[in-house]
Design a protein around this motif. Structure first.
Motif, PDB file in Angstrom:
ATOM      1  N   TYR A  72       0.836  -1.204   0.000  1.00 28.26           N
ATOM      2  CA  TYR A  72       0.000   0.000   0.000  1.00 28.26           C
ATOM      3  C   TYR A  72       0.867   1.249   0.000  1.00 28.26           C
ATOM      4  N   PRO A  73       0.567   2.203  -0.898  1.00 35.14           N
ATOM      5  CA  PRO A  73       1.352   3.435  -0.943  1.00 35.14           C
ATOM      6  C   PRO A  73       1.015   4.396   0.201  1.00 35.14           C
ATOM      7  N   ALA A  74      -0.156   4.189   0.826  1.00 37.24           N
ATOM      8  CA  ALA A  74      -0.588   5.069   1.905  1.00 37.24           C
ATOM      9  C   ALA A  74      -1.442   4.270   2.880  1.00 37.24           C
ATOM     10  N   LEU A  75      -1.470   4.750   4.121  1.00 40.73           N
ATOM     11  CA  LEU A  75      -2.326   4.181   5.161  1.00 40.73           C
ATOM     12  C   LEU A  75      -3.189   5.304   5.713  1.00 40.73           C
ATOM     13  N   TYR A  76      -4.389   4.975   6.117  1.00 38.14           N
ATOM     14  CA  TYR A  76      -5.369   5.956   6.541  1.00 38.14           C
ATOM     15  C   TYR A  76      -5.852   5.662   7.950  1.00 38.14           C
ATOM     16  N   SER A  77      -6.424   6.666   8.557  1.00 37.37           N
ATOM     17  CA  SER A  77      -7.142   6.515   9.808  1.00 37.37           C
ATOM     18  C   SER A  77      -8.328   7.455   9.726  1.00 37.37           C
ATOM     19  N   TYR A  78      -9.482   7.005  10.190  1.00 35.82           N
ATOM     20  CA  TYR A  78     -10.648   7.878  10.126  1.00 35.82           C
ATOM     21  C   TYR A  78     -11.436   7.806  11.423  1.00 35.82           C
ATOM     22  N   CYS A  79     -12.173   8.887  11.690  1.00 41.11           N
ATOM     23  CA  CYS A  79     -12.974   8.957  12.906  1.00 41.11           C
ATOM     24  C   CYS A  79     -13.994  10.085  12.758  1.00 41.11           C
ATOM     25  N   LYS A  80     -14.904  10.139  13.708  1.00 45.02           N
ATOM     26  CA  LYS A  80     -15.833  11.263  13.764  1.00 45.02           C
ATOM     27  C   LYS A  80     -15.027  12.536  13.992  1.00 45.02           C
ATOM     28  N   ALA A  90      -3.399   9.658  15.441  1.00 47.07           N
ATOM     29  CA  ALA A  90      -2.945   9.487  14.059  1.00 47.07           C
ATOM     30  C   ALA A  90      -1.777  10.438  13.759  1.00 47.07           C
ATOM     31  N   GLU A  91      -1.910  11.679  14.177  1.00 47.80           N
ATOM     32  CA  GLU A  91      -0.834  12.654  13.950  1.00 47.80           C
ATOM     33  C   GLU A  91       0.439  12.249  14.687  1.00 47.80           C
ATOM     34  N   SER A  92       0.296  11.634  15.854  1.00 46.70           N
ATOM     35  CA  SER A  92       1.468  11.268  16.648  1.00 46.70           C
ATOM     36  C   SER A  92       2.318  10.180  15.994  1.00 46.70           C
ATOM     37  N   ILE A  93       1.734   9.450  15.021  1.00 48.07           N
ATOM     38  CA  ILE A  93       2.525   8.436  14.301  1.00 48.07           C
ATOM     39  C   ILE A  93       2.887   8.904  12.890  1.00 48.07           C
ATOM     40  N   GLY A  94       2.764  10.215  12.648  1.00 50.76           N
ATOM     41  CA  GLY A  94       3.208  10.782  11.379  1.00 50.76           C
ATOM     42  C   GLY A  94       2.120  11.031  10.353  1.00 50.76           C
ATOM     43  N   MET A  95       0.881  10.734  10.685  1.00 52.07           N
ATOM     44  CA  MET A  95      -0.206  11.002   9.743  1.00 52.07           C
ATOM     45  C   MET A  95      -0.527  12.494   9.742  1.00 52.07           C
ATOM     46  N   HIS A  96      -1.160  12.933   8.678  1.00 53.84           N
ATOM     47  CA  HIS A  96      -1.614  14.316   8.622  1.00 53.84           C
ATOM     48  C   HIS A  96      -3.035  14.360   8.054  1.00 53.84           C
ATOM     49  N   PHE A  97      -3.700  15.481   8.288  1.00 48.78           N
ATOM     50  CA  PHE A  97      -5.068  15.673   7.823  1.00 48.78           C
ATOM     51  C   PHE A  97      -5.140  15.537   6.303  1.00 48.78           C
ATOM     52  N   THR A 109     -16.837  12.837   8.775  1.00 50.71           N
ATOM     53  CA  THR A 109     -15.713  11.942   9.030  1.00 50.71           C
ATOM     54  C   THR A 109     -14.414  12.674   8.743  1.00 50.71           C
ATOM     55  N   HIS A 110     -13.493  12.578   9.681  1.00 53.05           N
ATOM     56  CA  HIS A 110     -12.154  13.157   9.592  1.00 53.05           C
ATOM     57  C   HIS A 110     -11.205  12.062   9.128  1.00 53.05           C
ATOM     58  N   VAL A 111     -10.412  12.322   8.093  1.00 46.51           N
ATOM     59  CA  VAL A 111      -9.490  11.340   7.531  1.00 46.51           C
ATOM     60  C   VAL A 111      -8.055  11.846   7.627  1.00 46.51           C
ATOM     61  N   SER A 112      -7.192  10.987   8.171  1.00 46.01           N
ATOM     62  CA  SER A 112      -5.752  11.260   8.224  1.00 46.01           C
ATOM     63  C   SER A 112      -5.045  10.249   7.342  1.00 46.01           C
ATOM     64  N   VAL A 113      -3.852  10.601   6.858  1.00 45.36           N
ATOM     65  CA  VAL A 113      -3.115   9.726   5.944  1.00 45.36           C
ATOM     66  C   VAL A 113      -1.615   9.837   6.202  1.00 45.36           C
ATOM     67  N   ILE A 114      -0.907   8.760   5.898  1.00 47.51           N
ATOM     68  CA  ILE A 114       0.556   8.765   5.859  1.00 47.51           C
ATOM     69  C   ILE A 114       0.970   8.017   4.590  1.00 47.51           C
ATOM     70  N   TYR A 115       1.934   8.604   3.863  1.00 50.20           N
ATOM     71  CA  TYR A 115       2.457   7.982   2.645  1.00 50.20           C
ATOM     72  C   TYR A 115       3.809   7.349   2.947  1.00 50.20           C
ATOM     73  N   ARG A 116       4.153   6.359   2.142  1.00 52.09           N
ATOM     74  CA  ARG A 116       5.468   5.711   2.291  1.00 52.09           C
ATOM     75  C   ARG A 116       6.584   6.725   2.242  1.00 52.09           C
TER      76      ARG A 116
END
Length: 116
Positions: A72-80, A90-97, A109-116
């Motif tokens: 996977y080129p990216a991983l996501y996290s989502y929540c209310k 999510a931000e604490s492990i390097g994800m961003h909005f 729904t709020h979505v965060s993502v991190i790319y390789r």
């Protein structure tokens, strides 16, 4: 078990090292995020064990495992959108909005993502 059979991954138990007590789960699953099936790092920590860094530690381990063992080129996290603790984890492990979108389950729904 079906997720492991179909995808080779799923949720892992989060346990206290000292006692082995299960306090939540964390893992990689495929989730419908705005109509697209995407790899999502999800975490759920029991309320009395939150704010101790367990979600960050577990989610970071899942991120590392997913990038080492999947393509996977990216991983996501989502929540209310009001779940500040979740998207701060999510931000604490390097994800961003990435985005927010209307959703009947979460209102927004709020979505965060991190790319390789």
């Amino acid at each position: 078990m079906k997720r492991y059979q179909d995808n080779g991954f799923g949720l892992w138990a989060v346990c206290l090292k000292e006692t082995g007590e299960m306090i939540g789960d964390c893992g990689l699953t495929l989730q419908n995020i705005e109509g697209e099936l995407l790899p999502e790092i999800g975490y759920h920590i029991r309320a009395d064990q939150q704010l101790k860094g367990y979600a960050k530690e577990a989610a970071g381990a899942v991120r590392d495992w997913a990038f080492a063992n999947t393509d996977y080129p990216a991983l996501y996290s989502y929540c209310k959108y009001t779940n500040v603790g979740s998207y701060k984890t999510a931000e604490s492990i390097g994800m961003h909005f990435e985005k927010e979108y209307p959703d009947p389950d979460n209102e927004i729904t709020h979505v965060s993502v991190i790319y390789r």
